[in-house]
Design a protein around this motif. Structure first.
Motif, PDB file in Angstrom:
ATOM      1  N   SER A 178       0.831  -1.204   0.000  1.00  0.00           N
ATOM      2  CA  SER A 178       0.000   0.000   0.000  1.00  0.00           C
ATOM      3  C   SER A 178       0.863   1.252   0.000  1.00  0.00           C
ATOM      4  CB  SER A 178      -0.919   0.006   1.224  1.00  0.00           C
ATOM      5  OG  SER A 178      -0.153   0.026   2.425  1.00  0.00           O
ATOM      6  N   CYS A 179       0.207   2.402  -0.067  1.00  0.00           N
ATOM      7  CA  CYS A 179       0.935   3.668  -0.040  1.00  0.00           C
ATOM      8  C   CYS A 179       1.414   3.946   1.389  1.00  0.00           C
ATOM      9  CB  CYS A 179       0.043   4.799  -0.538  1.00  0.00           C
ATOM     10  SG  CYS A 179      -1.310   5.232   0.586  1.00  0.00           S
ATOM     11  N   PRO A 180       2.397   4.835   1.562  1.00  0.00           N
ATOM     12  CA  PRO A 180       2.961   5.076   2.886  1.00  0.00           C
ATOM     13  C   PRO A 180       1.943   5.480   3.947  1.00  0.00           C
ATOM     14  CG  PRO A 180       4.383   6.014   1.204  1.00  0.00           C
ATOM     15  CD  PRO A 180       3.147   5.532   0.504  1.00  0.00           C
ATOM     16  N   ILE A 181       0.986   6.335   3.608  1.00  0.00           N
ATOM     17  CA  ILE A 181       0.008   6.798   4.606  1.00  0.00           C
ATOM     18  C   ILE A 181      -0.820   5.629   5.119  1.00  0.00           C
ATOM     19  CG2 ILE A 181      -2.069   8.183   4.960  1.00  0.00           C
ATOM     20  CD1 ILE A 181      -0.919  10.260   3.091  1.00  0.00           C
ATOM     21  N   ILE A 182      -1.298   4.806   4.212  1.00  0.00           N
ATOM     22  CA  ILE A 182      -2.102   3.651   4.612  1.00  0.00           C
ATOM     23  C   ILE A 182      -1.267   2.683   5.443  1.00  0.00           C
ATOM     24  CG2 ILE A 182      -3.319   1.600   3.764  1.00  0.00           C
ATOM     25  CD1 ILE A 182      -4.285   3.260   1.412  1.00  0.00           C
ATOM     26  N   ALA A 183      -0.019   2.492   5.055  1.00  0.00           N
ATOM     27  CA  ALA A 183       0.852   1.571   5.783  1.00  0.00           C
ATOM     28  C   ALA A 183       1.099   2.054   7.205  1.00  0.00           C
ATOM     29  CB  ALA A 183       2.179   1.418   5.049  1.00  0.00           C
ATOM     30  N   VAL A 184       1.406   3.336   7.351  1.00  0.00           N
ATOM     31  CA  VAL A 184       1.698   3.890   8.677  1.00  0.00           C
ATOM     32  C   VAL A 184       0.450   3.888   9.553  1.00  0.00           C
ATOM     33  CG1 VAL A 184       2.328   6.002   9.916  1.00  0.00           C
ATOM     34  CG2 VAL A 184       3.674   5.265   7.943  1.00  0.00           C
ATOM     35  N   VAL A 185      -0.650   4.388   9.017  1.00  0.00           N
ATOM     36  CA  VAL A 185      -1.890   4.448   9.798  1.00  0.00           C
ATOM     37  C   VAL A 185      -2.436   3.053  10.062  1.00  0.00           C
ATOM     38  CG1 VAL A 185      -4.292   5.252   9.812  1.00  0.00           C
ATOM     39  CG2 VAL A 185      -2.475   6.758   8.967  1.00  0.00           C
ATOM     40  N   GLY A 186      -2.379   2.179   9.066  1.00  0.00           N
ATOM     41  CA  GLY A 186      -2.894   0.826   9.229  1.00  0.00           C
ATOM     42  C   GLY A 186      -2.136   0.045  10.282  1.00  0.00           C
ATOM     43  N   SER A 187      -0.810   0.106  10.233  1.00  0.00           N
ATOM     44  CA  SER A 187      -0.026  -0.611  11.235  1.00  0.00           C
ATOM     45  C   SER A 187      -0.218  -0.014  12.614  1.00  0.00           C
ATOM     46  CB  SER A 187       1.459  -0.597  10.857  1.00  0.00           C
ATOM     47  OG  SER A 187       1.981   0.717  10.855  1.00  0.00           O
ATOM     48  N   THR A 188      -0.424   1.303  12.671  1.00  0.00           N
ATOM     49  CA  THR A 188      -0.693   1.964  13.960  1.00  0.00           C
ATOM     50  C   THR A 188      -1.999   1.471  14.565  1.00  0.00           C
ATOM     51  OG1 THR A 188       0.533   3.964  13.375  1.00  0.00           O
ATOM     52  CG2 THR A 188      -1.180   4.181  15.056  1.00  0.00           C
ATOM     53  N   LEU A 189      -3.028   1.373  13.757  1.00  0.00           N
ATOM     54  CA  LEU A 189      -4.329   0.925  14.263  1.00  0.00           C
ATOM     55  C   LEU A 189      -4.266  -0.527  14.734  1.00  0.00           C
ATOM     56  CD1 LEU A 189      -6.807   2.585  11.729  1.00  0.00           C
ATOM     57  CD2 LEU A 189      -6.363   3.231  14.107  1.00  0.00           C
ATOM     58  N   ILE A 190      -3.569  -1.370  13.990  1.00  0.00           N
ATOM     59  CA  ILE A 190      -3.411  -2.770  14.420  1.00  0.00           C
ATOM     60  C   ILE A 190      -2.689  -2.817  15.759  1.00  0.00           C
ATOM     61  CG2 ILE A 190      -2.297  -4.975  13.890  1.00  0.00           C
ATOM     62  CD1 ILE A 190      -2.724  -4.297  10.900  1.00  0.00           C
ATOM     63  N   PHE A 191      -1.627  -2.039  15.881  1.00  0.00           N
ATOM     64  CA  PHE A 191      -0.851  -1.973  17.114  1.00  0.00           C
ATOM     65  C   PHE A 191      -1.705  -1.485  18.275  1.00  0.00           C
ATOM     66  CE2 PHE A 191       1.981   0.755  19.791  1.00  0.00           C
ATOM     67  CZ  PHE A 191       2.743  -0.251  20.358  1.00  0.00           C
ATOM     68  N   ALA A 192      -2.473  -0.416  18.040  1.00  0.00           N
ATOM     69  CA  ALA A 192      -3.291   0.163  19.109  1.00  0.00           C
ATOM     70  C   ALA A 192      -4.418  -0.774  19.527  1.00  0.00           C
ATOM     71  CB  ALA A 192      -3.856   1.513  18.657  1.00  0.00           C
ATOM     72  N   ILE A 193      -5.045  -1.424  18.561  1.00  0.00           N
ATOM     73  CA  ILE A 193      -6.159  -2.321  18.867  1.00  0.00           C
ATOM     74  C   ILE A 193      -5.701  -3.510  19.702  1.00  0.00           C
ATOM     75  CG2 ILE A 193      -7.798  -3.950  17.820  1.00  0.00           C
ATOM     76  CD1 ILE A 193      -8.148  -1.874  15.553  1.00  0.00           C
ATOM     77  N   THR A 194      -4.489  -3.980  19.464  1.00  0.00           N
ATOM     78  CA  THR A 194      -3.986  -5.101  20.268  1.00  0.00           C
ATOM     79  C   THR A 194      -3.816  -4.706  21.735  1.00  0.00           C
ATOM     80  OG1 THR A 194      -1.662  -4.591  19.782  1.00  0.00           O
ATOM     81  CG2 THR A 194      -2.791  -6.153  18.320  1.00  0.00           C
ATOM     82  N   HIS A 195      -3.772  -3.414  22.019  1.00  0.00           N
ATOM     83  CA  HIS A 195      -3.682  -2.947  23.400  1.00  0.00           C
ATOM     84  C   HIS A 195      -5.069  -2.775  24.033  1.00  0.00           C
ATOM     85  CE1 HIS A 195       0.414  -2.019  22.111  1.00  0.00           C
ATOM     86  NE2 HIS A 195       0.742  -1.889  23.377  1.00  0.00           N
ATOM     87  N   GLY A 196      -6.115  -2.949  23.226  1.00  0.00           N
ATOM     88  CA  GLY A 196      -7.482  -2.847  23.734  1.00  0.00           C
ATOM     89  C   GLY A 196      -8.034  -1.439  23.602  1.00  0.00           C
ATOM     90  N   ILE A 197      -9.367  -1.346  23.615  1.00  0.00           N
ATOM     91  CA  ILE A 197     -10.025  -0.036  23.550  1.00  0.00           C
ATOM     92  C   ILE A 197     -10.189   0.455  24.981  1.00  0.00           C
ATOM     93  CG2 ILE A 197     -12.003   1.258  22.670  1.00  0.00           C
ATOM     94  CD1 ILE A 197     -10.252  -0.077  20.536  1.00  0.00           C
ATOM     95  N   ASN A 198      -9.181   1.118  25.468  1.00  0.00           N
ATOM     96  CA  ASN A 198      -9.149   1.601  26.847  1.00  0.00           C
ATOM     97  C   ASN A 198      -8.222   2.807  26.897  1.00  0.00           C
ATOM     98  OD1 ASN A 198      -6.359   0.475  27.089  1.00  0.00           O
ATOM     99  ND2 ASN A 198      -7.468  -1.476  26.942  1.00  0.00           N
ATOM    100  N   ILE A 199      -7.823   3.209  28.087  1.00  0.00           N
ATOM    101  CA  ILE A 199      -7.022   4.416  28.235  1.00  0.00           C
ATOM    102  C   ILE A 199      -5.639   4.291  27.592  1.00  0.00           C
ATOM    103  CG2 ILE A 199      -5.926   3.817  30.424  1.00  0.00           C
ATOM    104  CD1 ILE A 199      -6.471   6.693  31.344  1.00  0.00           C
ATOM    105  N   VAL A 200      -5.186   3.061  27.347  1.00  0.00           N
ATOM    106  CA  VAL A 200      -3.888   2.848  26.693  1.00  0.00           C
ATOM    107  C   VAL A 200      -3.988   3.074  25.180  1.00  0.00           C
ATOM    108  CG1 VAL A 200      -2.007   1.185  26.345  1.00  0.00           C
ATOM    109  CG2 VAL A 200      -3.273   1.199  28.497  1.00  0.00           C
ATOM    110  N   PHE A 201      -5.191   2.974  24.633  1.00  0.00           N
ATOM    111  CA  PHE A 201      -5.388   3.085  23.188  1.00  0.00           C
ATOM    112  C   PHE A 201      -4.803   4.376  22.606  1.00  0.00           C
ATOM    113  CE2 PHE A 201      -7.800   4.221  19.390  1.00  0.00           C
ATOM    114  CZ  PHE A 201      -7.712   3.064  18.631  1.00  0.00           C
ATOM    115  N   PRO A 202      -5.128   5.570  23.163  1.00  0.00           N
ATOM    116  CA  PRO A 202      -4.568   6.795  22.578  1.00  0.00           C
ATOM    117  C   PRO A 202      -3.051   6.851  22.680  1.00  0.00           C
ATOM    118  CG  PRO A 202      -5.643   7.272  24.676  1.00  0.00           C
ATOM    119  CD  PRO A 202      -6.016   5.871  24.298  1.00  0.00           C
TER     120      PRO A 202
END
Length: 245
Positions: A178-202
């Motif tokens: 994918s393009c750089p923006i999608i790669a950076v944002v996509g990998s960030t979201l995967i990383f954040a979601i693995t931490h759960g939707i909680n105060i650690v997410f942001p």
């Protein structure tokens, strides 16, 4: 470390499929590596969560869980590497320059400040103040030795494991497809979601954006590890000082 020049993509990511299939060419990471790495990470954390049934001392449990967060990432990365490629370089494990490492320190400091602001915004929006990472602070609350161990595990081992997996594998694969923006944002979201939707997410979103972007620009996973170490290093002490341990 030797000075090297990098493009906006890690080396070897922009080549055509035809060139990668030539003799003596190392294949590039793909979807199978992503899946295997994340599955091993998930299994590691599920298995680790069962340790709470053993009735361990809270400090011991906190230390074990702190270590596990890094070990599970390293295990996921190792599984991805051994699946087909069996070479570290295609996963961004390559030398970088002192300049990039110093940039990583600066980016980590900025990200640490932004983490606090992001958490405050999260609390204002959701009202959720529960810190699920209190278990890590618990591991450092048993005296000087436990504080040192918890800091090493959370400040060094965790960044190493998470960056090898999420940047070395996940971001590398997304940059390939994918393009750089999608790669950076996509990998960030995967990383954040693995931490759960909680105060650690942001906080994970801030860390993910910073580490994925510096990895994309430098081509070396070590720059992302430096950012993450600076980002994580004061966390145990801050949580203990705030009475979370």
């Amino acid at each position: 470390m030797k000075e090297v020049h990098h493009s906006n993509h890690p080396p070897d990511l922009g080549k055509t499929a035809a060139s990668s299939s030539q003799p003596n060419k190392v294949p590039r990471p793909g979807l199978p590596e992503c899946i295997v790495g994340l599955v091993v990470l998930f299994v590691g954390f599920v298995g680790g969560s069962q340790l709470s049934r053993l009735g361990l001392d809270p400090v011991v449990y906190g230390l074990v869980f702190s270590a596990l967060s890094g070990i599970a990432g390293i295990a996921g990365f190792a599984a991805a590497v051994l699946l087909r490629i069996r070479s570290l370089r295609p996963f961004g494990v390559r030398r970088t320059s002192r300049r990039w490492l110093l940039i990583g320190v600066g980016v980590g400091l900025v990200a640490f400040v932004l983490k606090g602001l992001a958490i405050l915004v999260w609390i204002q929006i959701t009202g959720n103040t529960e810190n699920i990472q209190g278990v890590y602070a618990q591991g450092g609350s048993g005296g000087v030795l436990s504080l040192v161990l918890a800091t090493v595990f959370f400040g060094f081992l965790t960044p190493l494991g998470e960056e090898l997996l999420f940047r070395g594998v996940i971001t590398t694969v997304l940059l390939r497809y994918s393009c750089p923006i999608i790669a950076v944002v996509g990998s960030t979201l995967i990383f954040a979601i693995t931490h759960g939707i909680n105060i650690v997410f942001p906080a994970a979103v801030v860390a993910g954006l910073a580490t994925a972007e510096i990895y994309r620009r430098s081509g070396s996973v070590w720059t992302a590890v430096v950012v993450h170490v600076v980002f994580n290093l004061p966390t145990i002490q801050v949580m203990i000082a705030a009475g979370m341990g």
